[in-house]
Design a protein around this motif. Structure first.
Motif, mmCIF file in Angstrom:
data_model
loop_
_atom_site.group_PDB
_atom_site.id
_atom_site.type_symbol
_atom_site.label_atom_id
_atom_site.label_comp_id
_atom_site.label_asym_id
_atom_site.label_seq_id
_atom_site.Cartn_x
_atom_site.Cartn_y
_atom_site.Cartn_z
ATOM 1 N N PHE A 128 0.848 -1.187 0.000
ATOM 2 C CA PHE A 128 0.000 0.000 0.000
ATOM 3 C C PHE A 128 0.890 1.246 0.000
ATOM 4 O O PHE A 128 1.014 1.937 1.012
ATOM 5 C CB PHE A 128 -0.917 -0.026 1.225
ATOM 6 N N PRO A 129 1.517 1.549 -1.134
ATOM 7 C CA PRO A 129 2.510 2.632 -1.188
ATOM 8 C C PRO A 129 1.874 4.017 -1.325
ATOM 9 O O PRO A 129 2.175 4.771 -2.251
ATOM 10 C CB PRO A 129 3.332 2.275 -2.424
ATOM 11 N N LEU A 130 0.991 4.367 -0.406
ATOM 12 C CA LEU A 130 0.301 5.653 -0.479
ATOM 13 C C LEU A 130 1.246 6.772 -0.048
ATOM 14 O O LEU A 130 1.624 6.875 1.117
ATOM 15 C CB LEU A 130 -0.940 5.641 0.412
ATOM 16 N N SER A 131 1.614 7.612 -0.979
ATOM 17 C CA SER A 131 2.475 8.756 -0.680
ATOM 18 C C SER A 131 2.347 9.763 -1.812
ATOM 19 O O SER A 131 1.796 9.462 -2.874
ATOM 20 C CB SER A 131 3.938 8.328 -0.509
ATOM 21 N N LEU A 132 2.877 10.950 -1.572
ATOM 22 C CA LEU A 132 2.835 12.027 -2.552
ATOM 23 C C LEU A 132 4.202 12.702 -2.561
ATOM 24 O O LEU A 132 4.761 12.973 -1.499
ATOM 25 C CB LEU A 132 1.756 13.039 -2.171
ATOM 26 N N PRO A 133 4.779 12.962 -3.753
ATOM 27 C CA PRO A 133 6.047 13.682 -3.775
ATOM 28 C C PRO A 133 5.919 15.035 -3.070
ATOM 29 O O PRO A 133 4.917 15.736 -3.231
ATOM 30 C CB PRO A 133 6.336 13.856 -5.271
ATOM 31 N N ALA A 134 6.921 15.377 -2.291
ATOM 32 C CA ALA A 134 6.885 16.664 -1.591
ATOM 33 C C ALA A 134 6.750 17.822 -2.574
ATOM 34 O O ALA A 134 6.096 18.826 -2.272
ATOM 35 C CB ALA A 134 8.147 16.815 -0.738
ATOM 36 N N GLN A 135 7.346 17.668 -3.757
ATOM 37 C CA GLN A 135 7.257 18.713 -4.771
ATOM 38 C C GLN A 135 5.807 18.994 -5.144
ATOM 39 O O GLN A 135 5.368 20.153 -5.213
ATOM 40 C CB GLN A 135 8.033 18.284 -6.016
ATOM 41 N N ALA A 136 5.031 17.938 -5.388
ATOM 42 C CA ALA A 136 3.627 18.100 -5.759
ATOM 43 C C ALA A 136 2.820 18.685 -4.607
ATOM 44 O O ALA A 136 1.935 19.524 -4.815
ATOM 45 C CB ALA A 136 3.051 16.760 -6.186
ATOM 46 N N ALA A 137 3.110 18.244 -3.379
ATOM 47 C CA ALA A 137 2.376 18.752 -2.227
ATOM 48 C C ALA A 137 2.599 20.244 -2.036
ATOM 49 O O ALA A 137 1.654 21.005 -1.778
ATOM 50 C CB ALA A 137 2.784 17.985 -0.971
ATOM 51 N N LEU A 138 3.847 20.693 -2.170
ATOM 52 C CA LEU A 138 4.140 22.116 -2.007
ATOM 53 C C LEU A 138 3.460 22.947 -3.090
ATOM 54 O O LEU A 138 2.945 24.039 -2.830
ATOM 55 C CB LEU A 138 5.646 22.348 -2.023
ATOM 56 N N LYS A 139 3.438 22.434 -4.319
ATOM 57 C CA LYS A 139 2.782 23.162 -5.400
ATOM 58 C C LYS A 139 1.279 23.265 -5.150
ATOM 59 O O LYS A 139 0.667 24.320 -5.400
ATOM 60 C CB LYS A 139 3.054 22.472 -6.739
ATOM 61 N N ALA A 140 0.677 22.188 -4.661
ATOM 62 C CA ALA A 140 -0.759 22.199 -4.402
ATOM 63 C C ALA A 140 -1.106 23.172 -3.275
ATOM 64 O O ALA A 140 -2.100 23.901 -3.349
ATOM 65 C CB ALA A 140 -1.235 20.791 -4.061
ATOM 66 N N ILE A 141 -0.299 23.177 -2.223
ATOM 67 C CA ILE A 141 -0.536 24.095 -1.107
ATOM 68 C C ILE A 141 -0.392 25.541 -1.578
ATOM 69 O O ILE A 141 -1.184 26.417 -1.229
ATOM 70 C CB ILE A 141 0.420 23.791 0.052
ATOM 71 N N GLU A 142 0.638 25.782 -2.394
ATOM 72 C CA GLU A 142 0.853 27.132 -2.927
ATOM 73 C C GLU A 142 -0.328 27.570 -3.788
ATOM 74 O O GLU A 142 -0.796 28.715 -3.710
ATOM 75 C CB GLU A 142 2.133 27.136 -3.755
ATOM 76 N N ALA A 143 -0.847 26.658 -4.614
ATOM 77 C CA ALA A 143 -1.957 26.995 -5.502
ATOM 78 C C ALA A 143 -3.251 27.252 -4.740
ATOM 79 O O ALA A 143 -4.146 27.941 -5.247
ATOM 80 C CB ALA A 143 -2.169 25.871 -6.514
ATOM 81 N N SER A 144 -3.364 26.708 -3.538
ATOM 82 C CA SER A 144 -4.604 26.867 -2.769
ATOM 83 C C SER A 144 -4.651 28.162 -1.973
ATOM 84 O O SER A 144 -5.665 28.446 -1.324
ATOM 85 C CB SER A 144 -4.761 25.683 -1.803
ATOM 86 N N SER A 145 -3.584 28.948 -2.017
ATOM 87 C CA SER A 145 -3.475 30.106 -1.124
ATOM 88 C C SER A 145 -4.568 31.154 -1.360
ATOM 89 O O SER A 145 -4.925 31.884 -0.452
ATOM 90 C CB SER A 145 -2.099 30.762 -1.279
ATOM 91 N N GLY A 146 -5.116 31.214 -2.561
ATOM 92 C CA GLY A 146 -6.143 32.211 -2.835
ATOM 93 C C GLY A 146 -7.559 31.698 -2.709
ATOM 94 O O GLY A 146 -8.514 32.450 -2.959
ATOM 95 N N LEU A 147 -7.734 30.449 -2.325
ATOM 96 C CA LEU A 147 -9.073 29.868 -2.241
ATOM 97 C C LEU A 147 -9.746 30.220 -0.921
ATOM 98 O O LEU A 147 -9.078 30.408 0.097
ATOM 99 C CB LEU A 147 -8.979 28.342 -2.385
ATOM 100 N N PRO A 148 -11.075 30.287 -0.913
ATOM 101 C CA PRO A 148 -11.783 30.576 0.350
ATOM 102 C C PRO A 148 -11.657 29.408 1.317
ATOM 103 O O PRO A 148 -11.584 28.253 0.913
ATOM 104 C CB PRO A 148 -13.233 30.778 -0.104
#
Length: 298
Positions: A53-73
């Motif tokens: 069960f290799p559930l994981s996410l590259p840190a690169q993708a996670a940081l980009k997603a968090i950055e992209a969410s900064s303007g959302l309500p």
């Protein structure tokens, strides 16, 4: 103690890089010394994804997603509990939330299905990424969701696995207020399938997130100090074992180590070998094996 009272204390909580130009790293030093950030830190030991069960996410993708969410309500929510039986049997851990709607706010309930969300615990500056599934809508009940938070790093801080329930209980106390940003709709809803299906679905959701936030071919991995600083801003003391002293660091085993295969799941494996079908391959109602499995938790 498994908690750190002051970010400036020596221990597993390092200072962020001084010369990093990344936007998240620029914000992290301010977060480290702000009054909101002086809450006790939640111990977050290093993780290791399992082979099955290799559930994981590259840190690169996670940081980009968090950055992209900064303007959302941000939506207000309350911690209602933790891992359901089905999620635990699948091999993961989660936090369960009730979304709160203010009188006259005009907020619509989220679309039923799986979402990528960013979650911020009370008293924190930073956000953590999670895979969320909406609970079935019921009249008179608050909108509910179960979130698998992907924020436990490996020892190289290059990949993020799901937080253990022990860490979630320290970071997000039951009944506490949290904030949620809905980043992206991922897949339609399905509520009636067993643990094996949920395991496959979580892996598919993580893959969809990685595809949605790809790293450029020549882009280097984010500096470990940056990943550590972003997680620290969200309230995680990376490398500290739950219930251990400040200097005791270790990597925890995958959550699905040992015998985590139920009799029901063995039955589904047998069905696949005999009939070459998978759960949700068809939606033929009573023709499906799980039609009569209403006693299954989760």
């Amino acid at each position: 103690s498994s908690r750190i009272a002051e970010p400036s204390q020596r221990g597993p909580f390092p200072q962020p890089p001084r010369k990093c130009t990344h936007a998240a790293a620029k914000r992290a030093p301010c977060a480290l010394h702000s009054l909101r950030f002086r809450a006790a830190m939640a111990a977050c030991p290093y993780g290791r994804a399992s082979i099955c069960f290799p559930l994981s996410l590259p840190a690169q993708a996670a940081l980009k997603a968090i950055e992209a969410s900064s303007g959302l309500p941000a939506r207000a929510a309350e911690v209602a509990g933790y891992t359901t039986c089905k999620t635990r049997a699948a091999g993961a851990s989660s936090v369960r939330l009730h979304l709160l709607r203010g009188v006259g706010s005009g907020e619509e309930p989220p679309e039923q299905g799986a979402h990528l969300v960013a979650v911020r615990a009370a008293g924190r500056e930073g956000w953590l990424l999670g895979l969320a599934g909406m609970r079935k809508s019921e009249e008179g009940q608050p909108d509910g969701m179960e979130v698998v938070i992907l924020a436990r790093p490996d020892t190289k801080l290059g990949a993020l696995m799901y937080l253990s329930e022990e860490t979630l209980r320290e970071l997000m106390l039951e009944g506490a207020a949290v904030e949620v940003r809905f980043c992206r709709f991922l897949l339609p809803v399905q509520h009636d399938c067993p643990e094996q299906w949920l395991r496959d679905r979580l892996l598919r959701l993580a893959n969809l997130v990685e595809e949605a936030y790809p790293a450029p071919p020549s882009a280097p991995d984010p500096p470990p100090e940056l990943v550590r600083a972003v997680l620290a801003a969200a309230g995680l003391a990376v490398g500290l074992s739950v219930g251990a002293a400040a200097g005791d660091r270790q990597t925890v085993l995958p959550a699905d180590h040992g015998n985590r295969v139920s009799e029901e799941e063995l039955g589904y494996w047998d069905e696949e070998m005999r009939l070459n079908t998978r759960c949700a391959a068809t939606m033929d109602g009573s023709a499906r094996l799980d039609y009569f499995m209403s006693h299954m938790p989760g």
